[in-house]
Design a protein around this motif. Structure first.
Motif, mmCIF file in Angstrom:
data_model
loop_
_atom_site.group_PDB
_atom_site.id
_atom_site.type_symbol
_atom_site.label_atom_id
_atom_site.label_comp_id
_atom_site.label_asym_id
_atom_site.label_seq_id
_atom_site.Cartn_x
_atom_site.Cartn_y
_atom_site.Cartn_z
ATOM 1 N N ASP A 188 67.947 99.961 30.387
ATOM 2 C CA ASP A 188 68.833 100.588 31.361
ATOM 3 C C ASP A 188 69.242 101.951 30.810
ATOM 4 O O ASP A 188 69.808 102.029 29.713
ATOM 5 N N ALA A 189 68.950 103.002 31.565
ATOM 6 C CA ALA A 189 69.236 104.360 31.076
ATOM 7 C C ALA A 189 70.718 104.546 30.760
ATOM 8 O O ALA A 189 71.088 105.408 29.974
ATOM 9 N N MET A 219 57.248 96.689 37.500
ATOM 10 C CA MET A 219 56.824 98.082 37.631
ATOM 11 C C MET A 219 56.329 98.618 36.281
ATOM 12 O O MET A 219 55.351 99.361 36.214
ATOM 13 N N ASP A 244 62.524 101.998 32.144
ATOM 14 C CA ASP A 244 62.804 101.405 33.454
ATOM 15 C C ASP A 244 63.343 100.003 33.234
ATOM 16 O O ASP A 244 63.069 99.382 32.199
ATOM 17 N N LEU A 292 55.218 110.578 47.779
ATOM 18 C CA LEU A 292 56.132 111.259 46.848
ATOM 19 C C LEU A 292 55.461 112.308 45.955
ATOM 20 O O LEU A 292 56.145 113.055 45.264
ATOM 21 N N ARG A 327 61.960 111.342 38.576
ATOM 22 C CA ARG A 327 61.724 111.501 40.017
ATOM 23 C C ARG A 327 62.336 110.277 40.703
ATOM 24 O O ARG A 327 61.792 109.185 40.618
ATOM 25 N N PHE A 328 63.478 110.473 41.288
ATOM 26 C CA PHE A 328 64.150 109.419 42.072
ATOM 27 C C PHE A 328 64.459 108.157 41.259
ATOM 28 O O PHE A 328 64.509 107.059 41.821
ATOM 29 N N GLY A 329 64.675 108.320 39.938
ATOM 30 C CA GLY A 329 64.969 107.145 39.116
ATOM 31 C C GLY A 329 66.389 107.111 38.576
ATOM 32 O O GLY A 329 66.724 106.233 37.794
ATOM 33 N N GLY A 381 59.276 103.771 36.940
ATOM 34 C CA GLY A 381 58.630 102.968 37.974
ATOM 35 C C GLY A 381 57.185 102.653 37.650
ATOM 36 O O GLY A 381 56.846 102.189 36.555
ATOM 37 N N TRP A 437 57.169 97.592 45.421
ATOM 38 C CA TRP A 437 56.673 98.919 44.993
ATOM 39 C C TRP A 437 55.319 98.798 44.287
ATOM 40 O O TRP A 437 54.475 99.674 44.413
ATOM 41 N N ASN A 454 74.552 97.522 35.139
ATOM 42 C CA ASN A 454 73.687 97.673 36.303
ATOM 43 C C ASN A 454 73.026 96.355 36.692
ATOM 44 O O ASN A 454 71.866 96.333 37.100
ATOM 45 N N PHE A 481 72.466 104.326 39.091
ATOM 46 C CA PHE A 481 73.428 104.013 38.024
ATOM 47 C C PHE A 481 74.745 103.576 38.623
ATOM 48 O O PHE A 481 75.255 104.239 39.538
ATOM 49 N N GLY A 521 63.616 105.845 34.767
ATOM 50 C CA GLY A 521 63.282 105.112 36.001
ATOM 51 C C GLY A 521 61.856 105.434 36.388
ATOM 52 O O GLY A 521 61.570 105.788 37.522
#
Ligand SMILES: C[S@@+](CC[C@H](N)C(=O)[O-])C[C@H]1O[C@@H](n2cnc3c(N)ncnc32)[C@H](O)[C@@H]1O
Length: 298
Positions: free
Chosen positions: A108-109, A86, A81, A34, A125-127, A59, A23, A8, A131, A57
């Motif tokens: 990195d997940a 962040m 993350d 959000l 949530r949106f993370g 954030g 962010w 990534n 990928f 993620g």
């Protein structure tokens, strides 16, 4: 837990150099946009006292903090993350919120070596839409979960159902070239819009009881703020923000873009923010409890 091979690379750079600092600068604005979706996702996650939870993620840390409050002193929350700015913001926010016990991890997940069979709940949530190899990421997360562990994450549905993102971009596009939308499945906000694809990926990674639930909570952008402040925020974000940064050199052009976006958003102002439709998926699944449940991977 440790770092596996690096992947990534593009996203790592993007969230460290470009998007992460932005962010952090507008964290509270983004959160007010959000938090409604976050609340629905947190409720659906069923996080309970004593549980071990991973926020993927994470954030700026808002959902990790809420998860820490839900699992209490006897639980453990990790925020993973790949954005250093962040994560730094998240740690400071957790400290200020009185939950310094959250473990924020840079990684990195997709490749981070997580302890096997450790988590009761993996949340995001949106993370997870960034990928470059979602199959590998889902397998990695699957293996970090206990038998019967729950996976719950929110992702945007198709961009056509999310005018909060497209309306400012289309207005800006009348005057400046906006970055072309990423290919449907490329890493980005809409990468997981196709529920058939994502649920198939989850099943292949070994999850069972896989489900996609649509939520359409709408977003309110700029609640409690002046209209002009709310517009300035919108003008920094998404494809319209990128177009404006490219137009910086020409003041006249910049003004025309701003006016076009303002006019297009006019009908959405209700006196306390721009209220716009938004649609997301809440994806869920769990790891099998016994071999006989037969996840394809496990
Ligand atoms: C859209 S932001 C969402 C942040 C946060 N979950 C929230 O709802 O406010 C996406 C986040 O995912 C992180 N991210 C992207 N790819 C990642 C990966 N492969 N592993 C871990 N985090 C990643 C980014 O750094 C960023 O913080």
């Amino acid at each position: 837990m440790g770092q596996g091979p690096v992947a990534n690379t593009e996203q790592r750079e993007y969230w460290n150099e470009v998007s992460g600092p932005k962010w952090v600068a507008v964290a509270d604005w983004i959160e007010s946009q959000l938090s409604g979706i976050g609340r629905l996702a947190l409720e659906a996650s069923g996080a309970k006292p004593g549980e071990r939870v991973l926020d993927v993620g994470c954030g700026n840390g808002f959902t990790a903090i809420e998860l820490a409050q839900r699992v209490g002193e006897t639980g453990r929350v990790f925020g993973l993350d790949l954005s250093r700015p962040m994560l730094k913001d998240a740690a400071a926010r957790a400290q200020a919120a009185g939950v310094p016990r959250i473990h924020f991890l840079e990684g990195d997940a997709q490749t981070e070596r997580l302890d096997p069979s450790y988590f009761d709940l993996v949340f995001s949530r949106f993370g997870v839409m960034f990928f470059d190899d979602p199959a590998a990421a889902f397998r990695n997360l699957h293996d970090s979960m206990k038998p019967g562990g729950r996976f719950l994450f929110a992702c945007w549905r198709d961009r056509s159902l999310n005018p909060w993102m497209t309306v400012p971009a289309l207005a800006a596009a009348e005057y400046v070239e906006i970055p072309p939308p990423a290919a449907a499945q490329a890493p980005g906000p809409f990468a997981f819009a196709d529920a058939d694809r994502v649920t198939a990926l989850l099943s292949s990674a070994g999850f069972v009881d896989v489900n996609a639930r649509s939520i359409e909570p709408g977003v309110r952008i700029g609640a409690g703020r002046e209209r002009q402040q709310a517009l300035d925020f919108i003008l920094q974000m998404g494809p319209a923000g990128a177009a404006l940064r490219n137009a910086q050199a020409d003041e006249g052009l910049l003004e025309r873009v701003k006016r076009a976006v303002e006019e297009r958003l006019e009908p959405y102002w209700d006196g306390d923010g721009f209220v716009m439709d938004a649609a997301a998926w809440l994806y869920s699944g769990r790891t099998p409890i016994a071999d006989s449940e037969g996840g394809q991977n496990g």
